[in-house]
Design a protein around this motif. Structure first.
Motif, PDB file in Angstrom:
ATOM      1  N   PHE A  85     -18.317  16.492 -29.999  1.00 50.81           N
ATOM      2  CA  PHE A  85     -18.544  15.254 -29.181  1.00 50.81           C
ATOM      3  C   PHE A  85     -17.207  15.170 -28.648  1.00 50.81           C
ATOM      4  O   PHE A  85     -16.016  15.236 -29.289  1.00 50.81           O
ATOM      5  CB  PHE A  85     -19.250  14.122 -29.993  1.00 50.81           C
ATOM      6  N   ARG A  86     -17.230  14.373 -27.522  1.00 52.57           N
ATOM      7  CA  ARG A  86     -15.961  13.574 -26.968  1.00 52.57           C
ATOM      8  C   ARG A  86     -16.551  12.292 -26.643  1.00 52.57           C
ATOM      9  O   ARG A  86     -17.383  11.916 -26.189  1.00 52.57           O
ATOM     10  CB  ARG A  86     -15.420  14.367 -25.981  1.00 52.57           C
ATOM     11  N   GLN A  87     -15.565  11.404 -26.711  1.00 51.83           N
ATOM     12  CA  GLN A  87     -15.686  10.172 -26.536  1.00 51.83           C
ATOM     13  C   GLN A  87     -14.479   9.246 -25.976  1.00 51.83           C
ATOM     14  O   GLN A  87     -13.518   9.047 -26.521  1.00 51.83           O
ATOM     15  CB  GLN A  87     -16.226   9.052 -27.782  1.00 51.83           C
TER      16      GLN A  87
ATOM     17  N   ALA B 256     -22.036  22.620 -28.409  1.00 52.79           N
ATOM     18  CA  ALA B 256     -22.957  23.043 -29.684  1.00 52.79           C
ATOM     19  C   ALA B 256     -23.414  24.313 -29.820  1.00 52.79           C
ATOM     20  O   ALA B 256     -23.371  25.148 -28.868  1.00 52.79           O
ATOM     21  CB  ALA B 256     -24.337  22.037 -29.698  1.00 52.79           C
ATOM     22  N   ILE B 257     -23.586  24.573 -31.111  1.00 52.36           N
ATOM     23  CA  ILE B 257     -23.808  26.197 -31.489  1.00 52.36           C
ATOM     24  C   ILE B 257     -24.862  25.940 -32.623  1.00 52.36           C
ATOM     25  O   ILE B 257     -24.735  25.199 -33.655  1.00 52.36           O
ATOM     26  CB  ILE B 257     -22.667  26.724 -31.771  1.00 52.36           C
TER      27      ILE B 257
ATOM     28  N   TYR C 227     -23.461  24.047 -23.474  1.00 51.85           N
ATOM     29  CA  TYR C 227     -22.138  23.202 -22.923  1.00 51.85           C
ATOM     30  C   TYR C 227     -22.419  22.203 -21.945  1.00 51.85           C
ATOM     31  O   TYR C 227     -23.650  21.991 -21.365  1.00 51.85           O
ATOM     32  CB  TYR C 227     -21.373  24.147 -22.326  1.00 51.85           C
ATOM     33  N   LEU C 228     -21.815  21.000 -21.887  1.00 46.43           N
ATOM     34  CA  LEU C 228     -21.906  20.288 -20.837  1.00 46.43           C
ATOM     35  C   LEU C 228     -21.486  20.818 -19.699  1.00 46.43           C
ATOM     36  O   LEU C 228     -20.764  21.732 -19.517  1.00 46.43           O
ATOM     37  CB  LEU C 228     -20.865  19.105 -21.084  1.00 46.43           C
ATOM     38  N   ASP C 229     -22.225  20.489 -18.768  1.00 51.39           N
ATOM     39  CA  ASP C 229     -22.088  21.205 -17.369  1.00 51.39           C
ATOM     40  C   ASP C 229     -20.617  21.356 -16.801  1.00 51.39           C
ATOM     41  O   ASP C 229     -20.185  22.511 -16.321  1.00 51.39           O
ATOM     42  CB  ASP C 229     -22.984  20.531 -16.205  1.00 51.39           C
ATOM     43  N   SER C 230     -20.042  20.259 -16.865  1.00 46.94           N
ATOM     44  CA  SER C 230     -18.654  20.356 -16.309  1.00 46.94           C
ATOM     45  C   SER C 230     -17.594  21.065 -17.156  1.00 46.94           C
ATOM     46  O   SER C 230     -16.548  21.443 -16.738  1.00 46.94           O
ATOM     47  CB  SER C 230     -18.135  18.866 -16.204  1.00 46.94           C
ATOM     48  N   LEU C 231     -18.001  21.626 -18.502  1.00 47.46           N
ATOM     49  CA  LEU C 231     -17.267  22.372 -19.199  1.00 47.46           C
ATOM     50  C   LEU C 231     -17.685  24.053 -19.145  1.00 47.46           C
ATOM     51  O   LEU C 231     -16.764  24.682 -19.840  1.00 47.46           O
ATOM     52  CB  LEU C 231     -17.323  21.752 -20.612  1.00 47.46           C
TER      53      LEU C 231
END
Length: 123
Positions: A37-39, A50-51, A60-64
């Motif tokens: 996570f990132r905050q 996540a895996i 993956y978050l789309d932007s990543l």
């Protein structure tokens, strides 16, 4: 009690790379999905990647997508996040987390968080 210790953060220039590591102890690592996570300050945490326990399912978050790679080594009880082509907007604290009870990659299924490691990307 599960413990998660994240490391690998630091200061890097735009376009640079970092690899985060998270060592897990106190619970069977290979039985649970793991996530990063990132905050950012003042914002809600977001699931960056996540895996699943076997590594067969990844989110993956789309932007990543295309820049970040999550992986795990069940023999070492460690999950990794390789970050490439870093951007200033990636600057924040990254936390690893373990699924509370199983293999779901859903955000709400993650419980135990580590202490976080800070990533700063300079422009």
């Amino acid at each position: 009690q599960v413990q998660l210790v994240a490391s690998g953060g630091g200061l890097v220039q735009t376009g640079g790379s970092l690899r985060l590591s998270c060592a897990v102890s106190g619970r069977t690592f290979s039985s649970y999905a793991m996530g990063w996570f990132r905050q950012a300050p003042g914002k809600d945490p977001e699931l960056a990647a996540a895996i699943s326990w076997s590594g067969a399912i990844i989110y993956y978050l789309d932007s990543l997508k295309g820049r970040f790679t999550i992986s795990r080594d069940n023999a070492k009880n460690t999950v990794y996040l390789a970050m490439h082509s870093l951007k200033p907007e990636d600057t924040t604290t990254y936390y690893c987390a373990q699924n509370k009870s199983g293999n779901s990659l859903a955000t709400g299924k993650f419980g135990s968080w580590g202490q976080g490691t800070q990533v700063i990307v300079s422009s």
